[in-house]
Motif scaffolding. Structure first.
Motif, PDB file in Angstrom:
ATOM      1  N   TYR A 193       0.915  -1.047  -0.050  1.00 46.90           N
ATOM      2  CA  TYR A 193       0.137  -0.030   0.114  1.00 46.90           C
ATOM      3  C   TYR A 193       0.668   1.432   0.034  1.00 46.90           C
ATOM      4  O   TYR A 193       1.688   1.461   0.825  1.00 46.90           O
ATOM      5  N   GLU A 196      -1.198   8.357  -1.915  1.00 43.70           N
ATOM      6  CA  GLU A 196      -1.088   9.429  -2.886  1.00 43.70           C
ATOM      7  C   GLU A 196      -0.779  10.708  -2.392  1.00 43.70           C
ATOM      8  O   GLU A 196      -0.902  10.902  -1.094  1.00 43.70           O
ATOM      9  N   TYR A 306     -13.278   3.759  -5.755  1.00 45.73           N
ATOM     10  CA  TYR A 306     -12.024   3.593  -6.557  1.00 45.73           C
ATOM     11  C   TYR A 306     -12.237   4.621  -7.594  1.00 45.73           C
ATOM     12  O   TYR A 306     -13.301   4.620  -8.366  1.00 45.73           O
ATOM     13  N   GLY A 311      -7.875  -1.914 -12.796  1.00 53.90           N
ATOM     14  CA  GLY A 311      -6.263  -2.200 -12.390  1.00 53.90           C
ATOM     15  C   GLY A 311      -5.906  -3.273 -13.785  1.00 53.90           C
ATOM     16  O   GLY A 311      -6.777  -3.711 -14.517  1.00 53.90           O
ATOM     17  N   TYR A 335      -2.179  -4.491 -10.327  1.00 56.66           N
ATOM     18  CA  TYR A 335      -1.690  -3.139  -9.779  1.00 56.66           C
ATOM     19  C   TYR A 335      -2.777  -2.181 -10.081  1.00 56.66           C
ATOM     20  O   TYR A 335      -3.546  -2.265 -11.157  1.00 56.66           O
ATOM     21  N   ASP A 336      -3.476  -1.372  -9.091  1.00 54.79           N
ATOM     22  CA  ASP A 336      -4.538  -0.564  -9.214  1.00 54.79           C
ATOM     23  C   ASP A 336      -4.297   0.662 -10.112  1.00 54.79           C
ATOM     24  O   ASP A 336      -3.357   1.293  -9.799  1.00 54.79           O
ATOM     25  N   ALA A 339      -6.950   4.879  -7.510  1.00 51.36           N
ATOM     26  CA  ALA A 339      -6.500   5.219  -6.001  1.00 51.36           C
ATOM     27  C   ALA A 339      -7.920   4.891  -5.121  1.00 51.36           C
ATOM     28  O   ALA A 339      -9.027   5.051  -5.621  1.00 51.36           O
ATOM     29  N   LYS A 340      -7.807   4.213  -4.163  1.00 50.68           N
ATOM     30  CA  LYS A 340      -8.940   3.977  -3.400  1.00 50.68           C
ATOM     31  C   LYS A 340      -8.891   5.187  -2.573  1.00 50.68           C
ATOM     32  O   LYS A 340      -7.941   5.693  -1.748  1.00 50.68           O
ATOM     33  N   LYS A 362      -2.816   3.504  -3.227  1.00 52.55           N
ATOM     34  CA  LYS A 362      -2.839   2.287  -4.314  1.00 52.55           C
ATOM     35  C   LYS A 362      -2.577   1.003  -4.062  1.00 52.55           C
ATOM     36  O   LYS A 362      -1.597   1.480  -2.861  1.00 52.55           O
ATOM     37  N   ARG A 363      -2.881   0.057  -4.539  1.00 58.72           N
ATOM     38  CA  ARG A 363      -2.334  -1.065  -4.129  1.00 58.72           C
ATOM     39  C   ARG A 363      -1.466  -1.702  -5.236  1.00 58.72           C
ATOM     40  O   ARG A 363      -1.806  -1.602  -6.294  1.00 58.72           O
TER      41      ARG A 363
END
Length: 397
Positions: A193, A196, A306, A311, A335-336, A339-340, A362-363
């Motif tokens: 994790y 941003e 999101y 992703g 890969y996302d 962004a969450k 992001k993950r």
């Protein structure tokens, strides 16, 4: 350097004949005896390394095309040269040729001399000499040196055995030649994790969670090359997982820095992912391997969102036929692209007043799962149609 070379040479000497014998079943055309190396007393240290290198190289050259078998002996040919001077085991091998080696000093050079004799009249049919200054220089030239000598040997004039190609047209490929496959899988997912720039909390941490899913695969194209089965397929399904975020942050309040505990429902919510994958499959024998890549769409089951909820992913899997289906393991990277975002009321240590934080991150996901997959709806087996046509052509008048 010498010690490393000796280790490599010993390993090659032990395992190379085994490997080569597995590659060909044809017996050598004849035997060649190589006698122990003779040497000037000052070159005793060089002699064993050079002799073993010559034996390994000549032995390998003889086995490449099953031309000859090289046999070491403990005796010398004597003067005049004769097989009767050799030990009984060497005489019983009925060699067609004998190789002798000698090391001597010639001015500033050390010299390796090799002679090749045929055993009917003991006439010399080939000889080579190699001058060198260092042992490394000598060893670097041994391969060419031995090839120069063995090139004087006559070619193998035995008739070539016809090549036998074993074809298995009756191999059951029905389990790998389906239109649809349905499977279940589950395992663990390692998450990285990273927050941003516009997030209120700075995050760079890892977590481990579960991942379980359903897979539906459509195999839309296949081809068979020399009984090797290849195919392309599209795969989709749904995965469920839960975030495992639990980290601490700090915020300045007046003249103090107050710790915040940011964990709970907003950071550990469930989410669904719907992948769309393009796969390339190779199915040799009872095994299955696949490489794939594609995208996934994310549906959070908590109050987060999101932007955008997509992703990219890629991975590979490997499986084996077990019962009516295939047991497999799969490694996937995701890969996302979006962004969450979640808005979280953090708890300030020593206070009951909520402190709202906007969390944006992001993950990256590294997922390892095991699964089992069944196939449905047989595809046409092109081999059967081809065999039927060949049989019809063979029986027609």
């Amino acid at each position: 350097m010498k010690r490393l070379f000796l280790i490599i040479l010993t390993t090659v000497s032990v395992f190379l004949p085994v490997i080569l014998s597995a590659q060909t079943e044809r017996e050598p055309a004849y035997n060649i005896i190589i006698t122990p190396i003779t040497f000037d007393p000052m070159l005793e240290e060089d002699s064993s390394v050079i002799y073993q290198s010559i034996v390994s190289e000549l032995g390998w050259q003889g086995q490449v095309n099953s031309l000859y078998r090289l046999i070491e002996t403990s005796g010398q040919l004597g003067t005049p040269p004769s097989l009767s001077n050799l030990p009984p085991a060497a005489q019983e091998a009925d060699p067609r040729y004998v190789v002798t080696c000698n090391l001597y000093i010639d001015g500033p050079d050390r010299v390796i001399a090799m002679n090749l004799y045929e055993t009917v009249t003991f006439g010399e049919i080939g000889s080579q000499e190699l001058g060198y200054r260092t042992i490394d220089q000598a060893l670097s030239m041994i391969a060419f040196f031995c090839w120069s000598l063995s090139s004087t040997l006559p070619a193998d004039d035995r008739p070539t055995d016809p090549e036998i190609i074993y074809v298995s047209p009756e191999e059951d490929i029905s389990w790998k030649n389906k239109w649809l496959y349905l499977g279940l899988q589950g395992g663990i997912s390692f998450r990285l994790y990273k927050s941003e720039a516009d997030s209120d909390a700075s995050i760079f941490t890892v977590g481990t969670t579960f991942d379980a899913g359903l897979r539906l695969e459509f195999q839309f194209a296949h081809f068979i090359v020399k009984n090797n089965y290849f195919s392309f397929s599209l795969e989709s399904g749904v995965d469920i997982s839960q975030e495992r975020l639990d980290w601490r942050d700090y915020t300045p309040t007046g003249d103090q820095v107050i710790p915040l505990s940011i964990s709970g429902e907003g950071s550990t919510g469930l989410s669904l992912a719907f992948p769309g994958l393009l796969k390339f499959n190779y199915k040799p024998g009872i095994f299955v391997t696949s490489l794939y890549g594609g995208v996934y769409v994310i549906l959070p089951l908590d109050e987060s969102k999101y932007a955008p909820p997509v992703g990219i992913t890629s991975g590979f899997n490997a499986g084996v036929k077990l019962g009516p289906g295939t047991l497999y393991i799969d490694f996937q990277y995701g890969y996302d692209l979006g962004a969450k975002e979640l808005h979280y009321d953090a708890t300030i240590a020593g206070s009951t007043v909520p402190f709202t934080r906007d969390i944006i991150y992001k993950r990256q996901m590294f997922t390892l799962v095991a699964g089992y997959k069944f196939g449905f709806l047989d595809r046409p087996d092109r081999r059967k149609a081809r065999n039927e046509q060949e049989d019809a052509a063979a029986t027609s008048p």
